[in-house]
Motif scaffolding. Structure first.
Motif, PDB file in Angstrom:
ATOM      1  N   PHE A  70       0.860  -1.184   0.000  1.00  0.00           N
ATOM      2  CA  PHE A  70       0.000   0.000   0.000  1.00  0.00           C
ATOM      3  C   PHE A  70       0.890   1.226   0.000  1.00  0.00           C
ATOM      4  O   PHE A  70       2.107   1.112   0.156  1.00  0.00           O
ATOM      5  N   GLN A  71       0.280   2.393  -0.238  1.00  0.00           N
ATOM      6  CA  GLN A  71       1.065   3.620  -0.263  1.00  0.00           C
ATOM      7  C   GLN A  71       0.929   4.323   1.076  1.00  0.00           C
ATOM      8  O   GLN A  71      -0.188   4.542   1.546  1.00  0.00           O
ATOM      9  N   SER A  72       2.041   4.691   1.671  1.00  0.00           N
ATOM     10  CA  SER A  72       1.980   5.378   2.959  1.00  0.00           C
ATOM     11  C   SER A  72       1.308   6.728   2.749  1.00  0.00           C
ATOM     12  O   SER A  72       1.489   7.364   1.708  1.00  0.00           O
ATOM     13  N   GLU A  73       0.514   7.133   3.735  1.00  0.00           N
ATOM     14  CA  GLU A  73      -0.312   8.331   3.541  1.00  0.00           C
ATOM     15  C   GLU A  73       0.504   9.592   3.329  1.00  0.00           C
ATOM     16  O   GLU A  73       0.166  10.415   2.492  1.00  0.00           O
ATOM     17  N   ASP A  74       1.605   9.720   4.064  1.00  0.00           N
ATOM     18  CA  ASP A  74       2.392  10.946   3.941  1.00  0.00           C
ATOM     19  C   ASP A  74       3.332  10.927   2.736  1.00  0.00           C
ATOM     20  O   ASP A  74       3.254  11.797   1.868  1.00  0.00           O
ATOM     21  N   SER A  75       4.184   9.900   2.631  1.00  0.00           N
ATOM     22  CA  SER A  75       5.218   9.937   1.584  1.00  0.00           C
ATOM     23  C   SER A  75       4.757   9.358   0.252  1.00  0.00           C
ATOM     24  O   SER A  75       5.421   9.533  -0.770  1.00  0.00           O
ATOM     25  N   LYS A  76       3.619   8.656   0.270  1.00  0.00           N
ATOM     26  CA  LYS A  76       3.133   7.962  -0.934  1.00  0.00           C
ATOM     27  C   LYS A  76       4.068   6.840  -1.373  1.00  0.00           C
ATOM     28  O   LYS A  76       3.942   6.284  -2.460  1.00  0.00           O
ATOM     29  N   GLU A  77       5.026   6.535  -0.542  1.00  0.00           N
ATOM     30  CA  GLU A  77       5.956   5.465  -0.875  1.00  0.00           C
ATOM     31  C   GLU A  77       5.260   4.112  -0.743  1.00  0.00           C
ATOM     32  O   GLU A  77       4.392   3.951   0.112  1.00  0.00           O
ATOM     33  N   TYR A  78       5.670   3.144  -1.567  1.00  0.00           N
ATOM     34  CA  TYR A  78       5.100   1.812  -1.469  1.00  0.00           C
ATOM     35  C   TYR A  78       5.663   1.124  -0.232  1.00  0.00           C
ATOM     36  O   TYR A  78       6.874   1.076  -0.042  1.00  0.00           O
ATOM     37  N   THR A  79       4.763   0.612   0.596  1.00  0.00           N
ATOM     38  CA  THR A  79       5.189   0.019   1.849  1.00  0.00           C
ATOM     39  C   THR A  79       4.402  -1.257   2.106  1.00  0.00           C
ATOM     40  O   THR A  79       3.441  -1.550   1.396  1.00  0.00           O
ATOM     41  N   GLY A  80       4.827  -2.037   3.106  1.00  0.00           N
ATOM     42  CA  GLY A  80       4.131  -3.278   3.440  1.00  0.00           C
ATOM     43  C   GLY A  80       5.078  -4.469   3.471  1.00  0.00           C
ATOM     44  O   GLY A  80       6.254  -4.353   3.109  1.00  0.00           O
ATOM     45  N   PHE A  81       4.532  -5.608   3.886  1.00  0.00           N
ATOM     46  CA  PHE A  81       5.338  -6.831   4.008  1.00  0.00           C
ATOM     47  C   PHE A  81       5.966  -7.234   2.669  1.00  0.00           C
ATOM     48  O   PHE A  81       7.168  -7.492   2.583  1.00  0.00           O
ATOM     49  N   ASP A  82       5.140  -7.284   1.620  1.00  0.00           N
ATOM     50  CA  ASP A  82       5.668  -7.677   0.299  1.00  0.00           C
ATOM     51  C   ASP A  82       6.753  -6.709  -0.180  1.00  0.00           C
ATOM     52  O   ASP A  82       7.727  -7.123  -0.813  1.00  0.00           O
ATOM     53  N   MET A  83       6.547  -5.423   0.088  1.00  0.00           N
ATOM     54  CA  MET A  83       7.490  -4.406  -0.380  1.00  0.00           C
ATOM     55  C   MET A  83       8.835  -4.555   0.321  1.00  0.00           C
ATOM     56  O   MET A  83       9.894  -4.502  -0.301  1.00  0.00           O
ATOM     57  N   ASP A  84       8.786  -4.760   1.646  1.00  0.00           N
ATOM     58  CA  ASP A  84      10.036  -4.983   2.394  1.00  0.00           C
ATOM     59  C   ASP A  84      10.723  -6.257   1.910  1.00  0.00           C
ATOM     60  O   ASP A  84      11.943  -6.306   1.772  1.00  0.00           O
ATOM     61  N   LEU A  85       9.890  -7.300   1.668  1.00  0.00           N
ATOM     62  CA  LEU A  85      10.470  -8.583   1.267  1.00  0.00           C
ATOM     63  C   LEU A  85      11.140  -8.483  -0.104  1.00  0.00           C
ATOM     64  O   LEU A  85      12.274  -8.944  -0.278  1.00  0.00           O
ATOM     65  N   ILE A  86      10.477  -7.851  -1.064  1.00  0.00           N
ATOM     66  CA  ILE A  86      11.067  -7.816  -2.414  1.00  0.00           C
ATOM     67  C   ILE A  86      12.288  -6.884  -2.454  1.00  0.00           C
ATOM     68  O   ILE A  86      13.238  -7.127  -3.193  1.00  0.00           O
ATOM     69  N   ARG A  87      12.277  -5.840  -1.616  1.00  0.00           N
ATOM     70  CA  ARG A  87      13.475  -4.980  -1.547  1.00  0.00           C
ATOM     71  C   ARG A  87      14.655  -5.755  -0.967  1.00  0.00           C
ATOM     72  O   ARG A  87      15.783  -5.621  -1.422  1.00  0.00           O
ATOM     73  N   ALA A  88      14.359  -6.595   0.035  1.00  0.00           N
ATOM     74  CA  ALA A  88      15.421  -7.422   0.626  1.00  0.00           C
ATOM     75  C   ALA A  88      15.913  -8.466  -0.381  1.00  0.00           C
ATOM     76  O   ALA A  88      17.113  -8.709  -0.503  1.00  0.00           O
ATOM     77  N   VAL A  89      14.977  -9.046  -1.144  1.00  0.00           N
ATOM     78  CA  VAL A  89      15.343 -10.024  -2.179  1.00  0.00           C
ATOM     79  C   VAL A  89      16.215  -9.334  -3.238  1.00  0.00           C
ATOM     80  O   VAL A  89      17.266  -9.853  -3.637  1.00  0.00           O
ATOM     81  N   GLY A  90      15.803  -8.161  -3.675  1.00  0.00           N
ATOM     82  CA  GLY A  90      16.555  -7.412  -4.681  1.00  0.00           C
ATOM     83  C   GLY A  90      17.965  -7.098  -4.206  1.00  0.00           C
ATOM     84  O   GLY A  90      18.938  -7.278  -4.946  1.00  0.00           O
ATOM     85  N   LYS A  91      18.053  -6.669  -2.976  1.00  0.00           N
ATOM     86  CA  LYS A  91      19.362  -6.329  -2.399  1.00  0.00           C
ATOM     87  C   LYS A  91      20.272  -7.558  -2.384  1.00  0.00           C
ATOM     88  O   LYS A  91      21.432  -7.494  -2.786  1.00  0.00           O
ATOM     89  N   GLU A  92      19.689  -8.657  -1.965  1.00  0.00           N
ATOM     90  CA  GLU A  92      20.419  -9.933  -1.925  1.00  0.00           C
ATOM     91  C   GLU A  92      20.964 -10.301  -3.310  1.00  0.00           C
ATOM     92  O   GLU A  92      22.064 -10.815  -3.446  1.00  0.00           O
ATOM     93  N   MET A  93      20.173 -10.012  -4.354  1.00  0.00           N
ATOM     94  CA  MET A  93      20.548 -10.367  -5.724  1.00  0.00           C
ATOM     95  C   MET A  93      21.375  -9.272  -6.414  1.00  0.00           C
ATOM     96  O   MET A  93      21.797  -9.452  -7.557  1.00  0.00           O
ATOM     97  N   GLY A  94      21.548  -8.136  -5.744  1.00  0.00           N
ATOM     98  CA  GLY A  94      22.292  -7.033  -6.355  1.00  0.00           C
ATOM     99  C   GLY A  94      21.489  -6.221  -7.362  1.00  0.00           C
ATOM    100  O   GLY A  94      22.047  -5.675  -8.311  1.00  0.00           O
TER     101      GLY A  94
END
Ligand code: ARG
Length: 231
Positions: free
Chosen positions: A25-49
């Motif tokens: 979902f989008q955080s109300e203030d920053s409009k940034e994408y946030t949530g469990f899936d978002m944290d997980l895929i960012r961590a996966v991406g980081k892991e993969m470079g």
């Protein structure tokens, strides 16, 4: 996967339908994408470079968008099922879910799934909830573009019930501030969420599974889980 011209960093183009808290979902203030899936895929991406680039797409447009080559992966609380396996590759399951029913707090007529016979039900287009609702005899199933819209329809009195994923229903009940709603205790299905990739991209699917394994082994997955669901 594309390269980012400025940094020459590899970019993983991720599709989700960002109206499905607490997964995306989008955080109300920053409009940034946030949530469990978002944290997980960012961590996966980081892991993969990879740098992760998130795109917000209607749920029923996610697989077509990947088939058209516009995104590399889908993470969107998407249930692994046979129908979708005909079209995409799935990672290992990363979250156990299921469907539940939400009704108005003062509705005593609907106590379980079979009481939905002949009732009006709101679901999100293209979801497992929509498929399940369509099995109910004599029910009128109203389909909406987002799960938020299904809750609005319930509130407005246009339907008697919403059929949707358990954690999303629970989050709505806990966080929306809506008083006159309740969730029935019955869980209709057991479903596993997976990250989806194109069938043309088995190498990427392998890398994603390896990254998930690492995040589970090093405690990062548990940390993200606790952030959104507690211990
Ligand atoms: N788990 C359900 C399905 O796969 C619903 C997912 C909806 N996801 C979303 N981001 N709106 O059909």
């Amino acid at each position: 996967q594309k390269k980012d011209a400025a940094s020459s960093e590899k970019v993983l183009r991720v599709g989700c339908n960002a109206d499905f808290a607490p997964f995306e979902f989008q955080s109300e203030d920053s409009k940034e994408y946030t949530g469990f899936d978002m944290d997980l895929i960012r961590a996966v991406g980081k892991e993969m470079g990879y740098k992760v680039d998130i795109q917000n797409i209607n749920f029923d447009g996610l697989i077509p968008s990947m088939e058209a080559g516009n995104i590399d992966v889908i993470i969107s609380g998407m249930t692994i099922n046979d129908e979708r396996k005909n079209k995409v590759l799935f990672s290992k399951p990363y979250y156990q879910s299921g469907l539940t029913i939400v009704v108005k707090g003062d509705n005593d007529a609907i106590k379980e799934f079979k009481d939905l016979d002949g009732k009006k039900i709101a679901v999100q287009i293209g979801t497992t909830g929509a498929t399940e609702a369509k099995t109910i005899p004599n029910a009128v199933v109203k389909e909406f573009n987002s799960s938020a819209d299904t809750f609005m329809e319930l509130k407005a009195g246009g339907v008697d019930a919403v059929v949707n994923d358990r954690p999303v229903n629970d989050y709505y009940l806990a966080k929306s501030g809506e008083k006159n709603v309740k969730r029935l205790s019955e869980v209709l299905t057991a479903e596993d969420y997976g990250i989806a990739m194109s069938k043309k991209n088995p190498e990427l699917a392998k890398q994603i599974d390896e990254a998930l394994d690492k995040l589970k082994a090093n405690g990062e997955y548990d940390k993200i889980y606790e952030t959104w669901f507690g211990k």
